[in-house]
Design a protein around this motif. Structure first.
Motif, PDB file in Angstrom:
ATOM      1  N   ARG A 520       5.598   0.892   3.215  1.00 58.43           N
ATOM      2  CA  ARG A 520       5.488   2.322   2.863  1.00 58.43           C
ATOM      3  C   ARG A 520       4.906   2.495   1.468  1.00 58.43           C
ATOM      4  O   ARG A 520       4.061   3.370   1.228  1.00 58.43           O
ATOM      5  CB  ARG A 520       6.860   2.971   2.961  1.00 58.43           C
ATOM      6  CG  ARG A 520       7.377   3.088   4.399  1.00 58.43           C
ATOM      7  CD  ARG A 520       8.770   3.665   4.418  1.00 58.43           C
ATOM      8  NE  ARG A 520       9.300   3.752   5.794  1.00 58.43           N
ATOM      9  CZ  ARG A 520      10.511   4.158   6.097  1.00 58.43           C
ATOM     10  NH1 ARG A 520      11.356   4.509   5.115  1.00 58.43           N
ATOM     11  NH2 ARG A 520      10.887   4.203   7.348  1.00 58.43           N
ATOM     12  N   THR A 521       5.356   1.714   0.555  1.00 54.17           N
ATOM     13  CA  THR A 521       4.842   1.804  -0.823  1.00 54.17           C
ATOM     14  C   THR A 521       3.356   1.453  -0.876  1.00 54.17           C
ATOM     15  O   THR A 521       2.558   2.122  -1.569  1.00 54.17           O
ATOM     16  CB  THR A 521       5.642   0.854  -1.734  1.00 54.17           C
ATOM     17  OG1 THR A 521       7.028   1.186  -1.659  1.00 54.17           O
ATOM     18  CG2 THR A 521       5.175   0.977  -3.162  1.00 54.17           C
ATOM     19  N   ALA A 522       2.985   0.408  -0.107  1.00 53.34           N
ATOM     20  CA  ALA A 522       1.576   0.015  -0.100  1.00 53.34           C
ATOM     21  C   ALA A 522       0.714   1.092   0.545  1.00 53.34           C
ATOM     22  O   ALA A 522      -0.429   1.339   0.104  1.00 53.34           O
ATOM     23  CB  ALA A 522       1.424  -1.311   0.646  1.00 53.34           C
ATOM     24  N   GLY A 523       1.219   1.790   1.552  1.00 57.44           N
ATOM     25  CA  GLY A 523       0.450   2.849   2.180  1.00 57.44           C
ATOM     26  C   GLY A 523       0.195   4.001   1.225  1.00 57.44           C
ATOM     27  O   GLY A 523      -0.939   4.528   1.157  1.00 57.44           O
ATOM     28  N   ILE A 531      -4.318   0.538  -4.841  1.00 55.99           N
ATOM     29  CA  ILE A 531      -4.529  -0.811  -4.344  1.00 55.99           C
ATOM     30  C   ILE A 531      -5.671  -0.789  -3.352  1.00 55.99           C
ATOM     31  O   ILE A 531      -6.060   0.268  -2.832  1.00 55.99           O
ATOM     32  CB  ILE A 531      -3.260  -1.388  -3.669  1.00 55.99           C
ATOM     33  CG1 ILE A 531      -2.837  -0.518  -2.485  1.00 55.99           C
ATOM     34  CG2 ILE A 531      -2.120  -1.517  -4.681  1.00 55.99           C
ATOM     35  CD1 ILE A 531      -1.677  -1.100  -1.686  1.00 55.99           C
ATOM     36  N   SER A 532      -6.198  -1.948  -3.071  1.00 56.84           N
ATOM     37  CA  SER A 532      -7.306  -2.066  -2.133  1.00 56.84           C
ATOM     38  C   SER A 532      -6.789  -2.040  -0.691  1.00 56.84           C
ATOM     39  O   SER A 532      -5.588  -2.151  -0.430  1.00 56.84           O
ATOM     40  CB  SER A 532      -8.073  -3.361  -2.384  1.00 56.84           C
ATOM     41  OG  SER A 532      -7.231  -4.498  -2.149  1.00 56.84           O
ATOM     42  N   PHE A 533      -7.722  -1.937   0.244  1.00 57.46           N
ATOM     43  CA  PHE A 533      -7.347  -1.935   1.647  1.00 57.46           C
ATOM     44  C   PHE A 533      -6.791  -3.289   2.064  1.00 57.46           C
ATOM     45  O   PHE A 533      -5.887  -3.373   2.917  1.00 57.46           O
ATOM     46  CB  PHE A 533      -8.559  -1.579   2.510  1.00 57.46           C
ATOM     47  CG  PHE A 533      -8.283  -1.674   3.988  1.00 57.46           C
ATOM     48  CD1 PHE A 533      -7.535  -0.695   4.629  1.00 57.46           C
ATOM     49  CD2 PHE A 533      -8.748  -2.764   4.720  1.00 57.46           C
ATOM     50  CE1 PHE A 533      -7.270  -0.799   5.982  1.00 57.46           C
ATOM     51  CE2 PHE A 533      -8.486  -2.859   6.077  1.00 57.46           C
ATOM     52  CZ  PHE A 533      -7.754  -1.865   6.726  1.00 57.46           C
ATOM     53  N   GLY A 534      -7.267  -4.343   1.489  1.00 55.36           N
ATOM     54  CA  GLY A 534      -6.765  -5.673   1.822  1.00 55.36           C
ATOM     55  C   GLY A 534      -5.290  -5.822   1.476  1.00 55.36           C
ATOM     56  O   GLY A 534      -4.515  -6.409   2.243  1.00 55.36           O
ATOM     57  N   LEU A 537      -3.383  -3.888   4.015  1.00 55.84           N
ATOM     58  CA  LEU A 537      -3.350  -4.619   5.286  1.00 55.84           C
ATOM     59  C   LEU A 537      -2.349  -5.774   5.246  1.00 55.84           C
ATOM     60  O   LEU A 537      -1.632  -6.027   6.220  1.00 55.84           O
ATOM     61  CB  LEU A 537      -4.749  -5.143   5.608  1.00 55.84           C
ATOM     62  CG  LEU A 537      -4.913  -5.879   6.943  1.00 55.84           C
ATOM     63  CD1 LEU A 537      -4.560  -4.949   8.107  1.00 55.84           C
ATOM     64  CD2 LEU A 537      -6.342  -6.404   7.085  1.00 55.84           C
ATOM     65  N   GLU A 538      -2.257  -6.453   4.131  1.00 52.03           N
ATOM     66  CA  GLU A 538      -1.287  -7.535   3.990  1.00 52.03           C
ATOM     67  C   GLU A 538       0.148  -7.007   4.085  1.00 52.03           C
ATOM     68  O   GLU A 538       1.028  -7.657   4.672  1.00 52.03           O
ATOM     69  CB  GLU A 538      -1.501  -8.243   2.651  1.00 52.03           C
ATOM     70  CG  GLU A 538      -2.772  -9.071   2.581  1.00 52.03           C
ATOM     71  CD  GLU A 538      -2.735 -10.235   3.569  1.00 52.03           C
ATOM     72  OE1 GLU A 538      -1.623 -10.727   3.916  1.00 52.03           O
ATOM     73  OE2 GLU A 538      -3.819 -10.640   4.018  1.00 52.03           O
ATOM     74  N   LEU A 544       5.005  -6.569  10.140  1.00 55.48           N
ATOM     75  CA  LEU A 544       4.956  -7.024  11.533  1.00 55.48           C
ATOM     76  C   LEU A 544       5.599  -8.397  11.674  1.00 55.48           C
ATOM     77  O   LEU A 544       6.423  -8.620  12.568  1.00 55.48           O
ATOM     78  CB  LEU A 544       3.506  -7.062  12.006  1.00 55.48           C
ATOM     79  CG  LEU A 544       3.255  -7.732  13.361  1.00 55.48           C
ATOM     80  CD1 LEU A 544       3.957  -6.978  14.477  1.00 55.48           C
ATOM     81  CD2 LEU A 544       1.742  -7.818  13.629  1.00 55.48           C
ATOM     82  N   ALA A 545       5.269  -9.311  10.790  1.00 52.02           N
ATOM     83  CA  ALA A 545       5.822 -10.663  10.863  1.00 52.02           C
ATOM     84  C   ALA A 545       7.329 -10.653  10.636  1.00 52.02           C
ATOM     85  O   ALA A 545       8.079 -11.407  11.270  1.00 52.02           O
ATOM     86  CB  ALA A 545       5.121 -11.551   9.836  1.00 52.02           C
ATOM     87  N   THR A 546       7.791  -9.773   9.738  1.00 49.42           N
ATOM     88  CA  THR A 546       9.231  -9.698   9.476  1.00 49.42           C
ATOM     89  C   THR A 546       9.979  -9.155  10.685  1.00 49.42           C
ATOM     90  O   THR A 546      11.068  -9.635  11.029  1.00 49.42           O
ATOM     91  CB  THR A 546       9.489  -8.806   8.253  1.00 49.42           C
ATOM     92  OG1 THR A 546       8.742  -9.297   7.130  1.00 49.42           O
ATOM     93  CG2 THR A 546      10.960  -8.787   7.897  1.00 49.42           C
TER      94      THR A 546
END
Length: 578
Positions: A520-523, A531-534, A537-538, A544-546
Motif C-alpha cells: 500500500r505504501t509503495a502504491g 518511487i519508480s514503477f519497478g 512492482l517489487e 504475492l509471495a508472502t
C-alpha cells in the motif's frame, strides 16, 4: 384227571399217532405166523400186546407235549381263586431293591465327563473372545484406535457413505477435514479390504473349536465301558484324553494373538489411508488458495500494464519497466497453469481415495481447522510406545511365537512326571480278586525304555524348536531396534511440526501484515512519483509471495501434524473455528 386220561387214550389210537409212529421209525418185532395148529386166539393176543406196547411208548414220549397243551386249562381253572389273586396284587419287592430305586441317581464323575466340561469352558471362552473382537471393530475404542469418527457426525453422513451421489454433492461445496475423514473411513476400498481380512482372522476361533469338536467325537467313539460294579464311564486314562483343554487353550491364545496382529494390520491400513486423506486435504487447500491468489495477481498486473503502456507512450518510463512487468505476468500465467494441473491431479487422488467416478466435481477445503499446541516430546514418546501399531504388532508376533514354542514343547517333550500317580477311573479293573491291572503303574513300558523320553520321534521335532527359538530371539532384537527407531522418528516429526507451527504463526501474525502495508505504501509513493514503477512492482510481487508462503506454511503445518500423528499412532483432535 380222568378227562385227561380219556383224551390221551383217544389220541393214541388216532391216525395221527400211527403216523407219528412211522415218522419216528418205531418198529416192533413179532413172530412170523406159520401154518401151524395155533388157534386164532393166540393171534388176537399178539395184536393186543402190540397195541399196549405202542400206547406205553406214546405215553412216555408225549407227556411233555401234553403238559404244554393242557397247561392253559389248568391255569384258567386256578385263576379263579380270590386268595391267589390278592396275593399276586399285594406283592412287594424286597426292601433293598426299593431303596435302590428310590435313591437319586449318582452324579457320574469320570475322566470323560471332566474333559467335556473343561473343553466346553475353553470353547465358550474362545467364542467370547471372538465376540469381543467383533464388537471392538464395530465400535472402536478411542484410546486404542488411531482414528474414531464422531458418532453424531457419522450418523449424519451415513447417506453419503452409502450413496456415491450424496458423497459427490457433499464434496462439490466447501467441506471440512472432519467430513473428509469420515467419508474416507466409510468409503475407502482398502479399509474395507482390511476389515474383511480382520473378520477372516476371527474365523480362526471357530476353526479351533470345530477341529477340537471332531477330535472330541473321536474320543467319545473310542471310549470303552466295563460295568462290573456301580456306574463306570470312560475307562480311558487321563493321559489318553485327546485333545485336552490345555492344548485347546494354547490354540485359543494363538488365535487371539493372530487376531491382534490382524487388528494392528487393520489399524496400519487405517492410519495410512486417513493420513493420506489429511495430507491431500491440506495440499488441495493450498492449491485452491494459490490458484486464487495467482489469478488475482495476474488481474492486478493487467491493470498495471495498461497504465505502464500509457506512461511509456508518453515517454515517462523506460521500456525495461514495461518488459519487466510482462515477464512477471507471463511467469504468473505459467504458474497458474501448473497449479491448475496439480489441482486436477489432487482431485483424481481424492476420487480414488473415496471411490468416486471421474466426472465428480471436487469443491474446496475450508481450512478452518485450528491446530492446538503440540504435546511435549516426552509425552509423545510415551504415547508412541503404547500406540505405535508397528510396535504392538511386533510384540504380538513375539507372543505368538512364544505360544507356538510352548505348544511344541507340550506336544513333543515328556512331562515332568511319568504319570504314575494319576487318578484314573479304573476302580473296576484294579480292585478285587478279579482285577486285571494294578492300581498304579510300577514299571517303565518296554517301548520307552528305562530313562528314555516317552514321546516318540522327539529328536525330529527338536530342530524345529531350536529354529523357532532363534527366530524368537531375532524378533526381540528387531523390536528393540524398532523401538529406538520409533523414538527417533517421533523426534524428527516433532521438530518438523514445530517448525511448521512457528513459521505459520510468523507469516500469519507478522509477515503477511508487513507485506500488505509495504504494498500500500509503495502504491501511494508510485502515484505521487516518489518511487519508480519497478519499486512498486517489487512491492506487489513481495505481497504475492508472502500470501502464497503464508498459505504454504499453514498447509505444511497440517501435513506435518498429520505425519506426526501417524508416527505416534494416535490422533489428538483438531479444533474448528467458530
Amino acid at each position: 384227571m380222568k378227562a385227561i386220561s380219556d383224551s390221551a387214550q383217544s389220541f393214541v389210537t388216532s391216525p395221527f399217532a400211527l403216523n407219528l409212529k412211522s415218522s419216528f421209525n418205531i418198529t416192533f418185532r413179532r413172530p412170523k405166523r406159520v401154518l401151524t395148529q395155533a388157534s386164532d386166539e393166540d393171534y388176537e393176543q399178539e395184536q393186543e400186546q402190540e397195541k399196549a406196547t405202542i400206547f406205553d411208548f406214546l405215553k412216555m414220549s408225549m407227556k411233555p407235549l401234553l403238559i404244554i397243551l393242557f397247561s392253559p386249562l389248568l391255569l384258567a381253572a386256578c385263576s379263579g381263586s380270590k386268595a391267589a389273586q390278592e396275593e399276586i396284587d399285594g406283592y412287594l419287592p424286597p426292601a433293598v431293591y426299593q431303596a435302590a430305586q428310590a435313591a437319586p441317581p449318582a452324579a457320574e464323575s469320570s475322566n470323560g465327563d471332566t474333559f467335556n466340561t473343561d473343553f466346553s469352558k475353553q470353547r465358550q471362552k474362545l467364542l467370547q473372545i471372538k465376540q469381543a473382537a467383533e464388537s471392538a471393530l464395530d465400535h472402536p475404542d478411542t484410546q486404542n484406535s488411531f482414528y474414531t469418527p464422531d458418532a453424531g457426525r457419522l450418523e449424519a453422513l451415513a447417506p453419503a457413505i452409502n450413496d456415491p451421489a450424496a458423497a459427490q454433492k457433499l464434496l462439490s461445496n466447501d467441506f471440512s477435514l472432519a467430513d473428509l475423514e469420515i467419508l474416507t473411513w466409510g468409503r475407502n476400498p482398502m479399509l474395507k479390504s482390511a476389515a474383511n481380512n480382520f473378520h477372516a482372522a476371527l474365523e480362526a476361533y471357530d476353526q479351533v473349536a470345530n477341529l477340537d469338536d471332531i477330535l472330541a467325537q473321536y474320543t467319545a467313539f473310542t471310549a470303552g465301558s466295563m460295568t462290573g460294579v456301580g456306574p463306570a464311564g470312560n475307562m480311558g486314562g487321563i493321559d489318553k484324553l485327546f485333545p485336552f483343554p490345555g492344548i485347546t487353550a494354547l490354540k485359543g491364545d494363538i488365535a487371539k494373538v493372530e487376531t491382534m496382529i490382524a487388528r494392528e494390520d487393520l489399524e496400519i491400513v487405517r492410519r495410512t489411508i486417513i493420513t493420506e486423506a489429511r495430507k491431500l486435504y491440506w495440499e488441495l487447500y493450498y492449491n485452491r488458495k494459490a490458484r486464487a491468489t495467482t489469478s488475482d495477481s495476474i488481474t492486478v498486473l493487467d491493470g498495471f500494464e495498461a497504465s505502464v503502456q500509457q506512461r511509456y507512450a508518453g515517454g515517462q518510463i523506460p521500456l525495461r519497466e514495461l518488459v519487466m512487468l510482462r515477464i512477471r505476468k507471463e511467469k504468473l500465467k505459467e504458474k497458474l497453469i501448473t497449479l491448475t494441473e496439480n489441482g486436477r491431479s489432487l482431485d483424481s487422488r481424492f476420487k480414488a481415495l473415496l471411490l468416486l467416478p471421474d466426472e465428480a466435481v471436487m469443491g474446496s477445503p475450508q481450512g478452518h481447522e485450528i491446530h492446538p499446541a503440540l504435546p511435549d516430546l516426552a509425552k509423545l514418546n510415551e504415547l508412541a510406545l503404547t500406540h505405535a501399531q508397528e510396535l504392538i504388532r511386533m510384540g504380538s508376533m513375539i507372543n505368538r511365537m512364544e505360544l507356538m514354542i510352548e505348544m511344541g514343547e507340550t506336544e513333543i517333550y515328556p512331562g515332568f512326571s511319568q504319570n504314575y500317580s494319576l487318578t484314573e477311573n479304573r476302580a473296576v479293573t484294579t480292585a478285587g480278586t478279579g482285577r486285571m491291572d494294578t492300581a498304579f503303574q510300577t514299571n517303565v513300558p518296554a517301548g520307552a525304555g528305562a530313562g528314555q523320553p516317552k514321546m516318540p520321534f522327539m529328536g525330529l521335532s527338536e530342530a524345529y524348536l531350536r529354529e523357532t527359538r532363534r527366530r524368537l530371539n531375532g524378533l526381540r532384537q528387531e523390536l528393540a531396534g524398532l523401538t529406538a527407531e520409533t523414538a527417533a522418528k517421533v523426534r524428527e516429526g516433532w521438530v518438523a511440526a514445530d517448525q511448521a507451527r512457528r513459521e505459520d504463526l510468523l507469516y500469519r501474525e507478522k509477515l503477511s501484515e508487513l507485506a500488505r502495508v509495504n504494498f500500500r505504501t509503495a502504491g501511494r509513493a508510485y502515484e505521487s512519483g516518489e518511487i519508480s514503477f519497478g519499486d512498486a512492482l517489487e512491492a506487489l510481487m513481495l505481497e504475492l509471495a508472502t500470501k502464497l508462503a503464508a498459505e504454504r506454511r499453514k498447509a505444511d503445518r497440517g501435513i506435518t501434524t498429520a505425519a506426526l500423528k501417524a508416527t505416534v499412532g494416535f490422533s489428538w483432535p483438531e479444533k474448528q473455528e467458530g
